[in-house]
Scaffold this motif. Structure first.
Motif, PDB file in Angstrom:
ATOM      1  N   THR A   1       2.257  13.104   4.878  1.00 59.62           N
ATOM      2  CA  THR A   1       2.176  12.251   3.528  1.00 59.62           C
ATOM      3  C   THR A   1       0.718  11.422   3.430  1.00 59.62           C
ATOM      4  O   THR A   1       0.602  10.651   2.435  1.00 59.62           O
ATOM      5  CB  THR A   1       3.248  11.226   3.312  1.00 59.62           C
ATOM      6  OG1 THR A   1       3.369  10.358   4.663  1.00 59.62           O
ATOM      7  CG2 THR A   1       4.441  11.787   3.344  1.00 59.62           C
ATOM      8  N   ALA A   2      -0.028  11.639   4.304  1.00 61.39           N
ATOM      9  CA  ALA A   2      -1.355  10.508   4.474  1.00 61.39           C
ATOM     10  C   ALA A   2      -2.168  10.852   3.403  1.00 61.39           C
ATOM     11  O   ALA A   2      -2.677  10.054   2.881  1.00 61.39           O
ATOM     12  CB  ALA A   2      -1.899  10.578   5.922  1.00 61.39           C
ATOM     13  N   ASP A   3      -2.410  12.339   3.146  1.00 62.28           N
ATOM     14  CA  ASP A   3      -3.525  12.550   2.186  1.00 62.28           C
ATOM     15  C   ASP A   3      -2.990  12.267   0.819  1.00 62.28           C
ATOM     16  O   ASP A   3      -3.647  11.738  -0.136  1.00 62.28           O
ATOM     17  CB  ASP A   3      -3.647  14.196   2.144  1.00 62.28           C
ATOM     18  CG  ASP A   3      -4.790  14.557   1.216  1.00 62.28           C
ATOM     19  OD1 ASP A   3      -5.866  13.868   1.347  1.00 62.28           O
ATOM     20  OD2 ASP A   3      -4.393  15.266   0.162  1.00 62.28           O
ATOM     21  N   GLN A   4      -1.491  12.435   0.546  1.00 69.24           N
ATOM     22  CA  GLN A   4      -0.956  12.135  -0.914  1.00 69.24           C
ATOM     23  C   GLN A   4      -1.092  10.534  -1.112  1.00 69.24           C
ATOM     24  O   GLN A   4      -1.360  10.092  -2.144  1.00 69.24           O
ATOM     25  CB  GLN A   4       0.360  12.357  -0.795  1.00 69.24           C
ATOM     26  CG  GLN A   4       1.307  12.304  -2.229  1.00 69.24           C
ATOM     27  CD  GLN A   4       2.569  12.596  -1.882  1.00 69.24           C
ATOM     28  OE1 GLN A   4       2.946  13.319  -1.408  1.00 69.24           O
ATOM     29  NE2 GLN A   4       3.205  12.268  -3.241  1.00 69.24           N
ATOM     30  N   ASP A   5      -0.827   9.693   0.123  1.00 67.09           N
ATOM     31  CA  ASP A   5      -1.138   8.412  -0.117  1.00 67.09           C
ATOM     32  C   ASP A   5      -2.502   7.953  -0.565  1.00 67.09           C
ATOM     33  O   ASP A   5      -2.800   6.954  -1.262  1.00 67.09           O
ATOM     34  CB  ASP A   5      -0.727   7.510   1.198  1.00 67.09           C
ATOM     35  CG  ASP A   5       0.793   7.768   1.399  1.00 67.09           C
ATOM     36  OD1 ASP A   5       1.501   8.015   0.701  1.00 67.09           O
ATOM     37  OD2 ASP A   5       1.055   7.581   2.554  1.00 67.09           O
ATOM     38  N   PHE A   6      -3.537   8.535   0.235  1.00 66.98           N
ATOM     39  CA  PHE A   6      -5.113   8.198  -0.389  1.00 66.98           C
ATOM     40  C   PHE A   6      -5.103   8.635  -1.663  1.00 66.98           C
ATOM     41  O   PHE A   6      -5.882   7.816  -2.289  1.00 66.98           O
ATOM     42  CB  PHE A   6      -5.788   9.121   0.897  1.00 66.98           C
ATOM     43  CG  PHE A   6      -7.044   8.695   0.345  1.00 66.98           C
ATOM     44  CD1 PHE A   6      -8.029   7.602   0.603  1.00 66.98           C
ATOM     45  CD2 PHE A   6      -7.765   9.898  -0.158  1.00 66.98           C
ATOM     46  CE1 PHE A   6      -9.295   7.366   0.266  1.00 66.98           C
ATOM     47  CE2 PHE A   6      -9.300   9.898  -0.582  1.00 66.98           C
ATOM     48  CZ  PHE A   6      -9.940   8.634  -0.392  1.00 66.98           C
ATOM     49  N   GLN A   7      -4.753   9.762  -2.135  1.00 67.24           N
ATOM     50  CA  GLN A   7      -4.991  10.223  -3.641  1.00 67.24           C
ATOM     51  C   GLN A   7      -4.355   9.236  -4.379  1.00 67.24           C
ATOM     52  O   GLN A   7      -4.913   8.851  -5.397  1.00 67.24           O
ATOM     53  CB  GLN A   7      -4.503  11.514  -3.709  1.00 67.24           C
ATOM     54  CG  GLN A   7      -5.122  12.624  -2.932  1.00 67.24           C
ATOM     55  CD  GLN A   7      -6.444  12.905  -3.289  1.00 67.24           C
ATOM     56  OE1 GLN A   7      -7.063  12.427  -4.154  1.00 67.24           O
ATOM     57  NE2 GLN A   7      -7.353  13.224  -2.242  1.00 67.24           N
ATOM     58  N   THR A   8      -3.407   8.617  -4.054  1.00 69.56           N
ATOM     59  CA  THR A   8      -2.674   7.627  -5.018  1.00 69.56           C
ATOM     60  C   THR A   8      -3.262   6.386  -4.911  1.00 69.56           C
ATOM     61  O   THR A   8      -3.877   5.719  -5.877  1.00 69.56           O
ATOM     62  CB  THR A   8      -1.395   7.323  -4.424  1.00 69.56           C
ATOM     63  OG1 THR A   8      -0.379   8.450  -4.680  1.00 69.56           O
ATOM     64  CG2 THR A   8      -0.674   6.196  -5.249  1.00 69.56           C
ATOM     65  N   TYR A   9      -3.892   5.894  -3.906  1.00 67.23           N
ATOM     66  CA  TYR A   9      -4.668   4.606  -3.811  1.00 67.23           C
ATOM     67  C   TYR A   9      -5.977   4.784  -4.344  1.00 67.23           C
ATOM     68  O   TYR A   9      -6.565   3.882  -5.101  1.00 67.23           O
ATOM     69  CB  TYR A   9      -5.083   4.547  -2.066  1.00 67.23           C
ATOM     70  CG  TYR A   9      -6.239   3.660  -1.736  1.00 67.23           C
ATOM     71  CD1 TYR A   9      -6.032   2.359  -2.032  1.00 67.23           C
ATOM     72  CD2 TYR A   9      -7.583   4.133  -1.287  1.00 67.23           C
ATOM     73  CE1 TYR A   9      -7.244   1.472  -1.708  1.00 67.23           C
ATOM     74  CE2 TYR A   9      -8.474   3.434  -1.295  1.00 67.23           C
ATOM     75  CZ  TYR A   9      -8.571   1.995  -1.352  1.00 67.23           C
ATOM     76  OH  TYR A   9      -9.560   1.192  -1.019  1.00 67.23           O
ATOM     77  N   TYR A  10      -6.665   6.044  -4.399  1.00 69.10           N
ATOM     78  CA  TYR A  10      -8.052   6.294  -4.723  1.00 69.10           C
ATOM     79  C   TYR A  10      -8.077   6.055  -6.393  1.00 69.10           C
ATOM     80  O   TYR A  10      -8.849   5.709  -7.192  1.00 69.10           O
ATOM     81  CB  TYR A  10      -8.640   7.534  -4.338  1.00 69.10           C
ATOM     82  CG  TYR A  10     -10.151   7.658  -4.698  1.00 69.10           C
ATOM     83  CD1 TYR A  10     -10.975   7.187  -3.999  1.00 69.10           C
ATOM     84  CD2 TYR A  10     -10.539   8.619  -5.781  1.00 69.10           C
ATOM     85  CE1 TYR A  10     -12.567   7.149  -4.415  1.00 69.10           C
ATOM     86  CE2 TYR A  10     -11.928   8.758  -6.049  1.00 69.10           C
ATOM     87  CZ  TYR A  10     -12.879   7.895  -5.207  1.00 69.10           C
ATOM     88  OH  TYR A  10     -14.101   8.132  -5.753  1.00 69.10           O
ATOM     89  N   ALA A  11      -6.936   6.990  -6.901  1.00 63.10           N
ATOM     90  CA  ALA A  11      -6.705   7.103  -8.277  1.00 63.10           C
ATOM     91  C   ALA A  11      -6.778   5.713  -8.894  1.00 63.10           C
ATOM     92  O   ALA A  11      -7.015   5.420 -10.109  1.00 63.10           O
ATOM     93  CB  ALA A  11      -5.791   7.699  -8.568  1.00 63.10           C
ATOM     94  N   ALA A  12      -6.111   4.848  -8.404  1.00 58.22           N
ATOM     95  CA  ALA A  12      -5.891   3.376  -8.706  1.00 58.22           C
ATOM     96  C   ALA A  12      -7.226   2.572  -8.940  1.00 58.22           C
ATOM     97  O   ALA A  12      -7.013   1.187  -9.541  1.00 58.22           O
ATOM     98  CB  ALA A  12      -4.672   2.491  -8.011  1.00 58.22           C
ATOM     99  N   LEU A  13      -8.358   2.990  -8.286  1.00 57.54           N
ATOM    100  CA  LEU A  13      -9.441   2.216  -8.219  1.00 57.54           C
ATOM    101  C   LEU A  13     -10.138   2.479  -9.529  1.00 57.54           C
ATOM    102  O   LEU A  13     -10.201   3.230 -10.002  1.00 57.54           O
ATOM    103  CB  LEU A  13     -10.480   2.605  -7.027  1.00 57.54           C
ATOM    104  CG  LEU A  13      -9.947   2.294  -5.549  1.00 57.54           C
ATOM    105  CD1 LEU A  13     -10.847   3.177  -4.692  1.00 57.54           C
ATOM    106  CD2 LEU A  13      -9.638   0.886  -5.317  1.00 57.54           C
ATOM    107  N   SER A  14     -11.064   1.276  -9.875  1.00 54.11           N
ATOM    108  CA  SER A  14     -11.911   1.220 -11.241  1.00 54.11           C
ATOM    109  C   SER A  14     -13.010   1.974 -10.831  1.00 54.11           C
ATOM    110  O   SER A  14     -13.348   2.432  -9.539  1.00 54.11           O
ATOM    111  CB  SER A  14     -12.212  -0.071 -11.366  1.00 54.11           C
ATOM    112  OG  SER A  14     -12.952  -0.766 -10.531  1.00 54.11           O
ATOM    113  N   ALA A  15     -13.831   2.323 -11.819  1.00 57.63           N
ATOM    114  CA  ALA A  15     -15.210   2.857 -11.212  1.00 57.63           C
ATOM    115  C   ALA A  15     -15.902   2.156 -10.591  1.00 57.63           C
ATOM    116  O   ALA A  15     -16.781   2.886  -9.603  1.00 57.63           O
ATOM    117  CB  ALA A  15     -15.743   3.139 -12.897  1.00 57.63           C
ATOM    118  N   GLU A  16     -16.005   0.781 -10.811  1.00 57.73           N
ATOM    119  CA  GLU A  16     -16.968   0.024  -9.938  1.00 57.73           C
ATOM    120  C   GLU A  16     -16.471  -0.082  -8.552  1.00 57.73           C
ATOM    121  O   GLU A  16     -17.248  -0.081  -7.551  1.00 57.73           O
ATOM    122  CB  GLU A  16     -16.907  -1.429 -10.500  1.00 57.73           C
ATOM    123  CG  GLU A  16     -17.430  -1.503 -11.839  1.00 57.73           C
ATOM    124  CD  GLU A  16     -16.971  -1.154 -13.127  1.00 57.73           C
ATOM    125  OE1 GLU A  16     -15.575  -0.954 -12.685  1.00 57.73           O
ATOM    126  OE2 GLU A  16     -17.536  -1.145 -14.069  1.00 57.73           O
TER     127      GLU A  16
END
Length: 776
Positions: free
Chosen positions: A641-656
């Protein structure tokens, strides 16, 4: 009781002065960056808050007509002068103060009592005569003092000062004419010391006369202190009024005279050949010998019994000095500053010929050009360098050193010492002969500013010039001395122990640091020129300099003046610690790999390795039932589940935030301590893993909220392997051992030497020029 009251007054003064410097005592802030406030004199209509002369600025003027005669046989100088004194002040004056500087040579002079002394195994005549105070007939003999009509004027001599009482009050905007007749026996400058006198050359039975501070001269009366009548003790030099001079000097007919100003009767005092050479020099591109070596050597053996009078005039100068001797070569060359012709000239004896004939006049011309570039265009028509085994300055003429060996060779030290002293003494035309500060009170205002400009001129003479004063690191040995052996730059001239470092080197270094490290050349050069323009032919104080430098640059420098000029604190900034931080990638594959590396490094210690080498039978190997899940699992395995967790984390970041995340910055937290006490900018050199370097500067204001310790975090694209502060030795940091991370050991060096004492400007050490001649 009186002693106790005086002591309490002294203590109160020192405490209040200290309180002025420390506005928030006991705190780690609110001191070093506070404005100077009451430490400086209040601005007024005479001196504005900007550092410029105020709308009501005034200064006195004194014009002189002097007739002087040099008696070479009796070693006597006789003079009669007429002084026209202009009271431009708003104050009525009932008396005038006049300087009699030659009185410092009298056996009864106070300066003989105020100098300490001690016995040693070897005592010179000069040492013993100072202790014995043997009677001499030196000092000024006043013949008479009268008004314009010849009526006697009452006067009182107090050591080196003379008060002349006026028959009626001299009101504002009035002038007064007085006449003084006097004489004095000329002292042997090589024995008694001092700036003026004679040097005797026994090999040819001739004299070199350097006639300086030789006539009764008006003291300065100013808006900021009234009469400057502080006694001349020998060190603090001269505060003088500007005026116009006409001086007639009667000397032996075969003497050559060089003086402040322009000679008015060359046609009468020069030979036909000499006059032609003088005229040739007006357009020559190289120095022309007006009096050549052959002429000088001939005069040295054929002494004339006749006399000649040389007449010189000088306008808007603060003093007048001259040289007279038959053993002088004289060369001259025209040089130009802003299109104006100036005659650069040198006078020197045969022993200085190999050096002075080649360098002196060209060094004079170079000095005028460089100083004019950094201050104001040189305003006078003449600049003269005289070799006199000395170092002293007067308007348009100065006395320097630089003699070769008898075989014509010279050491490198003598060569550069000679060029340096010529630049320095010629440079004094600008400070204080034109920008006319009070040398008796603040030596640094002429010596320090001039030494700074000397450094600029030396470096423009030769990129490899071995300047001894100016570079920041060369003041370190002085600034690391014990505090009881130091005094602030803002100390009266007579109270300084280490005069050279304090009045010359430290202020010159401070200005160089201001120019190169704090303000930058463009801002500094503009402000420094503005100071010179504002105060040319006027009487500035330190406050006028400090205020002008800030006013013309928009740089708040109160912290700098406070630290460098009003304190004895040294610079010692330490790099205490460097802490490395990196942003969590949130990728389990990356983080677990780094965690495994760290885990393995922590787990592999020497005891484990030696146990394995020793062949120890471990319990879990002898009894496998002791092994369980934790002996077998991979603690750094990447979960599903590590890769899925990372994708969720990254998607929540703003452009900056994504941009910052992708940068993968390295963060370094640096901690600095101000050990020395003198706040300065922090200069940081970063060395990266790929071998590249970068230098960053933190302004001195980084210390304003904590003057003792600061931390600062830096974000870097590349990984750092080392940090060095003050890498180019710009701040005069007295301890470089605490300037690096990781720490670098620095070997200390020492030299075995035998202490020697030699005359000023004489050859010392190796003479490679001489050795090369022996081989050829």
């Amino acid at each position: 009781m009186k002693k106790r009251l005086l002591l309490l007054a002294a203590l109160f003064f020192s405490v209040t002065t200290y309180a002025q410097l420390l506005t928030n005592p006991g705190s780690n802030h609110g001191n070093k960056f506070e404005q100077l406030g009451t430490i400086l004199s209040d601005p007024n209509s005479y001196r504005s808050a900007s550092g410029a002369p105020g709308p009501a600025y005034w200064q006195q003027r004194a014009d002189y007509l002097i007739n002087a005669e040099l008696d070479e046989k009796k070693l006597l100088l006789t003079g009669a002068e007429t002084i026209t004194y202009y009271n431009n002040s708003p104050d009525p004056l009932s008396y005038l103060w006049v300087q009699l500087d030659e009185n410092q040579n009298k056996s009864t002079s106070d300066n003989k009592l105020t100098e300490t002394s001690k016995m040693t195994d070897k005592m010179s005549y000069k040492d013993l005569s100072g202790i014995i105070r043997a009677e001499n007939d030196l000092g000024v003999k006043i013949i008479k003092i009268t008004d314009e009509k010849g009526s006697p004027l009452p006067y009182v001599i107090n050591n080196t000062m003379m008060r002349i009482d006026l028959p009626a009050t001299l009101k504002p905007n009035q002038k007064y004419i007085l006449k003084i007749s006097w004489n004095y026996k000329i002292s042997d400058r090589m024995v008694t010391g001092g700036r003026g006198g004679y040097e005797y050359f026994p090999e040819d039975d001739n004299y070199l006369f350097t006639i300086t501070q030789w006539f009764p001269r008006m003291a300065v009366y100013s808006d900021f202190q009234g009469w400057q009548n502080k006694q001349f003790e020998g060190r603090g030099e001269f505060a003088l009024a500007f005026g116009n001079y006409k001086v007639n000097m009667t000397v032996p007919a075969d003497h050559v005279v060089g003086a402040t100003g322009e000679c008015q009767n060359y046609a009468q005092v020069l030979s036909g050949a000499g006059l032609k050479r003088w005229n040739d020099a007006q357009t020559a591109k190289a120095p022309v010998e007006v009096v050549n070596l052959s002429d000088a050597k001939s005069a040295m053996t054929k002494k004339s019994a006749a006399k000649k009078t040389w007449t010189y005039t000088a306008d808007n100068v603060r003093d007048f000095a001259w040289v007279s001797s038959r053993r002088l070569v004289w060369d001259a060359m025209a040089t130009y500053v802003d299109g104006k012709k100036i005659m650069a000239m040198s006078y020197y004896g045969p022993e200085a010929y190999p050096l002075y004939n080649r360098y002196s006049t060209k060094a004079v011309a170079h000095t005028l050009k460089v100083y004019s570039k950094h201050t104001i265009p040189y305003p006078y028509p003449v600049a003269i360098s005289v070799e006199a085994s000395n170092g002293m300055e007067y308007p348009m003429i100065c006395f320097n050193y630089g003699r070769a060996e008898k075989d014509g060779t010279y050491t490198e030290a003598v060569k550069y010492g000679m060029i340096g002293v010529i630049i320095h003494e010629v440079g004094h035309n600008f400070f204080p002969m034109i920008v006319n500060s009070d040398e008796r009170q603040w030596s640094w205002m002429d010596e320090g500013l001039n030494t700074f400009c000397q450094f600029l001129a030396e470096q423009e003479w030769d990129n490899q010039y071995p300047s001894s004063r100016g570079p920041a690191h060369k003041i370190i040995d002085y600034m690391k001395m014990p505090k009881d052996q130091l005094e602030p730059i803002m100390t009266n001239s007579e109270n300084i122990i280490n005069f050279g470092p304090n009045a010359y080197a430290k202020p010159a270094t401070a200005l160089n640091i201001l120019r190169e490290t704090i303000m930058g050349r463009e801002l500094f050069d503009y402000a420094f020129k503005e100071y010179a323009k504002r105060w040319a032919f006027k009487h500035p104080t330190p406050a006028d300099l400090f205020r002008t430098m800030e006013d013309a640059s928009a740089v708040d420098l109160d912290w700098f003046w406070r630290g460098w000029f009003f304190s004895t604190d040294p610079v010692d900034i330490a790099l205490n610690d460097v802490r490395y931080y990196r942003m969590n990638s949130m990728k389990q594959s990356i983080e677990n790999t780094e965690k495994k590396t760290a885990y393995d490094k922590d787990a592999n210690y020497i005891g484990r390795e030696r146990n394995r080498v020793a062949g120890i039978k471990f319990a879990v190997e002898q009894d496998t039932s002791l092994l369980d899940f934790y002996n077998k699992f991979d603690r750094f395995e990447v979960t599903k589940t590590a890769d899925q967790d990372f994708q969720t984390y990254y998607a929540a970041l703003s452009a900056e935030e994504k941009k910052l995340y992708e940068s993968r910055k390295n963060f370094y937290e640096l901690e600095f301590s101000n050990i020395g006490g003198l706040v300065m900018p922090i200069l940081i050199e970063w060395t990266y893993k790929d071998g590249s370097k970068e230098i960053e500067k933190l302004p001195a204001y980084i210390w304003r909220k904590n003057e003792n310790k600061v931390t600062k975090v830096f974000a870097k694209d590349k990984e750092v392997v080392s940090v060095q502060i003050d890498p180019n030795r710009e701040t005069a940091d007295i301890d470089e051992s605490n300037n690096s991370w990781p720490r670098k050991s620095q070997p200390s060096r020492f030299e075995l030497f035998k202490q020697q004492q030699a005359p000023r400007g004489s050859s010392t050490g190796a003479n490679p020029m001489q050795e090369s001649r022996k081989k050829s």
